[in-house]
Design an enzyme around this catalytic site. Structure first.
Site, short mmCIF file in Angstrom:
data_model
loop_
_atom_site.label_atom_id
_atom_site.label_comp_id
_atom_site.label_asym_id
_atom_site.label_seq_id
_atom_site.Cartn_x
_atom_site.Cartn_y
_atom_site.Cartn_z
N GLU A 287 22.63 -30.85 59.14
CA GLU A 287 22.16 -31.94 58.28
C GLU A 287 23.34 -32.49 57.48
O GLU A 287 23.83 -31.83 56.57
CB GLU A 287 21.08 -31.43 57.32
CG GLU A 287 19.81 -30.99 58.01
CD GLU A 287 18.78 -30.50 57.00
OE1 GLU A 287 17.67 -31.06 56.97
OE2 GLU A 287 19.08 -29.56 56.26
N ASP B 260 21.98 -25.83 57.89
CA ASP B 260 21.11 -26.42 56.88
C ASP B 260 21.98 -27.09 55.81
O ASP B 260 22.97 -26.52 55.34
CB ASP B 260 20.25 -25.33 56.25
CG ASP B 260 19.26 -25.86 55.23
OD1 ASP B 260 18.41 -26.66 55.62
OD2 ASP B 260 19.38 -25.46 54.06
#
Length: 889
Positions: free
Chosen positions: A536, A499
């Site tokens: 990400e 993340d």
């Protein structure tokens, strides 16, 4: 100690009387604008004045205050002098290590710890530290708190290799600033009966440890850490769980001493678990799934096991039957949203409160569903889980009993592997649920001010919407690596998705890769080289543009084979961006194909580049009619192509963030678009993912038109808005009421008439058709190695885009000679328009070309109409259809 004493120690005339603070003195001890970056150097915010005097004031009691112009409390001193470079300037090496302190707008000076006081440094760090500046007269000019991560990393670098957490023969915790650490050993997970054991401090490493007998195994424990806490402004004793916990009690209030090799924590056959074959990262096709979504609405799962790890062990359930079917079609991995211990769902079902309304009976455009869900959102069973508490403990709310979480997590992995699917974990190390003295703050209550990234004033950075961690600090970076290795070794996880990976240093993610690559089946029970990594790679916040370190962003990770999500193809296919006020902006897959113009042409360039792996050096004929490299195609003012190898790119058109693909098409396609055409555009959009080079990533349910009733941010929207329905008779979730007001109310005027329209709710025929087309795309992807060529050189040599002759139509050719024994070449035609397309490809004249066998056998009569005319080299493809043709020798 007074101003007089300060200057006496600094060599100033001892007869100088104490002076009041200068007019406008800055004496805010609640902030920390000075940064102690190594054992010898303090970075001072602002210029270092040669005429002024500097020191570190510290107090073992943590009682330094400010009153009537000077410091109060048990103040002791470490003298500071202007650093020799400049003088008073950071050295080149320090600027390289701390670039945000050296930026033109930062203007940090440098102060050096007086060698005579070097022996005081370790003691000072175990109390309150304040940096002070006095004028020539002795008047206090500045007093500020001090940020200490740099000096801790310098002084205690030896801690990098010391085992932490449950170590087999005892426990160990890194707490270099603590004045005392004790082990509280409890008789049970909830009883108050405990024994307290002193822990030993290793001054060289800052690690506190305690050895214990085998009878400690299974006991619950906490640490009693006596430490100066800036958030409290005093010395406190925090009772806190172990940052290296491997197990915790229900509610996460106590850690538990466990041996993960204990047979009672292993399902049958665990040590000999047979995994599906490994695939290269660019060959992977990944299905993003939430543990609770998977079975919460599945009536074929026993009620007590819905929403749990156990649901993945039920071979006969509707959900597992579907996952096995997807694996047979060619799906390789299931990506699970956070399954580590997080803070936002009570572990025990009895402690949760679910919505009390009959949600299904309410009108499809009502605001009552979202209001009812909001009433219990804080205590219900649903959250995405991006709120870490303990990074290396399975989440308890997903277990049928939180005390069985370890075994049941392993059973889930075994169940998915048995279904033919490898398992990816979504991991969140870039932030924690809380910091400071908050009850759900773990790291910051053990080593206050270390594990989180601090802004220039000492406040915790929160650009991720939570308390940002600092993996650039050695022990936070180590925690990331150690935690990942534990999941890989002890839980046999096959991949990790980071993340907000751009908030990590590139070096940290590469260290993870290196640690995994060192794992071997013989030594560790797993082949670490088969584990895939992606994340990400967004570039924003206080770390943006390399402000603090080289980030793990899209461009920076190029060439590593560690994937980053490509927003380029996503936006080109869907249309607009996730941040548009108007959700109706169209893209190649959402109706723009019927609107010729420069915008469509540019979107086609982005789609072509995405199909070729979004490689920066891939060259093709762009919309301008001239050759263009990927790095020369514009994306919001920057280069669209950034990847160096196809494994650098994760291609997708929808994910848990933002509206589902179906919902995006509802917003964007003309309202009168027939449902059959909506299904075709759904499939066409997914085809740009599944038939391109690079990792293919799909949100669970997209293959069956999943809707979240237009919710653009369903992280806390309960089971209702996050329904994943395996029985098409239940619909797809569309028309479940207006989405929650918190993130969607501004779009309600767009949403209300759409949700009320019964023509936009698909029936079984539409859902089954979408699933069938998705399965065909997976089988086509699996059918030929030409869809995953593996290198930039091969893609550059083999992938091309012959002119289609029509806006809204893309033709892709893959030279398959030598890589596909059955085919000379493969042609894919994406017709995103409302009419039949017939692109002419001169090279196909006289060639043996036919519709791909998978599509030739399709139950879709439309795609079966696609045909090739060898006399003219023309490929005829119906409206809103993707057709794949094979050229045989």
């Amino acid at each position: 100690m007074t101003g007089h004493d300060v200057w006496k120690l600094s060599g100033v005339d001892g007869n100088l009387p104490p002076q009041p603070a200068a007019p406008g003195a800055d004496a805010d001890l609640s902030r920390a604008t000075a940064q102690w970056i190594d054992r010898d150097t303090v970075a001072w915010r602002g210029a270092v004045a040669a005429a002024n005097h500097y020191a570190l004031a510290y107090s073992p009691r943590g009682d330094i205050g400010y009153d009537r112009g000077d410091l109060t409390g048990d103040v002791r001193l470490i003298r500071l002098t202007p650093a020799p470079d400049g003088p008073g300037r950071l050295s080149d090496a320090q600027k390289a290590a701390w670039p945000h302190l050296a930026s033109p707008g930062a203007a940090y000076g440098a102060l050096t710890v007086d060698p005579r006081d070097a022996g005081l440094v370790r003691d000072a760090l175990r109390g309150q530290v304040v940096a002070i500046e006095r004028g020539p007269s002795g008047a206090l000019l500045t007093a500020t708190g001090v940020q200490i991560p740099g000096v801790l990393d310098d002084l205690y670098s030896g801690a990098a290799t010391v085992p932490l957490g449950p170590t087999g023969g005892g426990l160990a915790v890194w707490a270099p600033t603590a004045r005392q650490v004790e082990l509280a050993l409890y008789d049970g997970p909830s009883t108050d009966r405990r024994t307290v054991h002193r822990m030993r401090r290793d001054d060289a490493t800052g690690v506190w440890s305690a050895d214990g007998p085998a009878s400690w195994r299974g006991r619950h424990y906490t640490y009693l850490v006596t430490v100066y806490a800036p958030a409290a402004g005093k010395i406190v004793t925090n009772e806190v769980t172990d940052p290296y916990s491997l197990s915790v009690s229900a509610g996460s209030g106590r850690s538990q001493i466990v041996d993960l090799d204990d047979p009672s924590l292993r399902p049958e056959g665990w040590t000999a678990l047979k995994k599906p074959p490994a695939v290269r990262q660019d060959q992977a096709s990944i299905y993003e799934l939430h543990v609770r979504d998977f079975s919460a609405s599945d009536a074929t799962v026993p009620a007590a096991e819905r929403g749990t790890y156990k649901a993945f062990t039920l071979t006969g359930s509707a959900g597992m039957t579907e996952l096995r079917s997807l694996a047979e079609d060619g799906l390789t991995h299931v990506h699970l949203l956070p399954v580590f211990d997080f803070a936002t769902v009570p572990d025990r079902k009895a402690d949760r409160t679910e919505p009390g309304c009959d949600l299904a009976a309410l009108p499809p455009d009502s605001d009552r569903q979202q209001a009812c869900v909001a009433e219990t959102a804080a205590k219900d069973s649903f959250n995405w889980g991006y709120d870490p508490l303990h990074h290396t403990v399975p989440e308890g709310s997903y277990a049928t009993d939180p005390d069985r979480r370890i075994k049941e997590f392993r059973e889930m992995v075994a169940g998915l592997n048995g279904a033919g699917l490898r398992v990816v974990m979504d991991v969140v190390y870039n932030h924690t649920h809380a910091a400071g003295q908050e009850p759900t703050s773990v790291l910051d209550r053990v080593v206050p001010g270390y594990y989180h990234r601090l802004m220039d004033d000492g406040t915790v950075a929160a650009s991720t919407c939570c308390a940002n961690t600092a993996p650039e600090h050695a022990m936070m970076g180590r925690l990331v690596v150690d935690s990942i290795v534990t999941w890989a070794k002890e839980y046999k996880v096959d991949g990790f998705r980071f993340d907000l990976m751009g908030h990590h240093p590139k070096a940290n993610i590469l260290a993870v890769r290196e640690a995994l690559d060192a794992l071997t089946p013989g030594k560790d029970g797993v082949d670490g080289t088969s584990i895939i990594l992606y994340g990400e790679g967004w570039n924003f916040g206080e770390v943006a543009d390399g402000t603090r370190f080289e980030q793990a962003t899209q461009a920076n990770m190029a060439g590593t084979g560690i994937g980053t999500f490509s927003d380029r193809l996503r936006d080109a296919v869907r249309g607009g961006t996730p941040f548009d006020a108007d959700p109706g902006v169209r893209g190649f897959g959402s109706g723009l194909g019927d609107e010729p113009g420069d915008r469509l042409a540019h979107h086609e360039d982005l789609v072509k580049l995405g199909l070729a792996g979004n490689l920066r050096d891939f060259t093709f004929t762009g919309s301008s009619g001239t050759p263009v490299k990927g790095s020369e195609v514009d994306y919001n003012g920057g280069p669209a192509g950034y990847a160096a190898v196809p494994g650098d790119t994760v291609t997708y058109v929808d994910a848990h963030d933002n509206e589902t693909l179906f919902d995006a098409l509802v917003f964007k396609l003309p309202k009168d678009t027939p449902m059959a055409d909506r299904v075709r555009m759904q499939s066409l959009s997914l085809a740009t993912v599944l038939l391109g080079q690079g990792t293919a990533f799909v949100h669970a349910g997209s293959e069956r038109l999943r809707s979240k009733s237009l919710d653009r941010n369903s992280y806390d929207s309960g089971d209702w808005f996050n329904r994943l329905l395996w029985d098409c008779r239940q619909g797809n979730g569309f028309g479940g009421g207006l989405p929650p007001a918190k993130d969607n109310e501004a779009r309600w005027p767009y949403a209300r008439p759409l949700l009320a329209d019964p023509a936009l709710r698909p029936g079984c025929a539409a859902i089954r058709a979408a699933r069938a087309r998705f399965g065909e795309l997976l089988r086509i992807r699996r059918s030929s190695p030409a869809f995953s060529l593996g290198s930039a050189a091969e893609i550059g040599r083999r992938v091309s885009f012959p002119p289609s002759g029509a806006p809204g139509v893309i033709v892709m050719r893959i030279d398959a000679a030598g890589v596909d024994p059955a085919n000379q070449a493969i042609y894919v035609v994406f017709n995103a328009t409302g009419k039949t397309a017939a692109p002419a490809v001169p090279a196909l004249k006289g060639a043996r070309v036919a519709l791909h066998p998978v599509q030739a056998a399709s139950d879709d009569p439309v795609v079966r109409q696609a045909s090739a005319d060898p006399a003219t080299g023309t490929l005829a493809v119906p409206a809103r259809t993707v057709a794949v043709f094979t050229e045989t020798p």
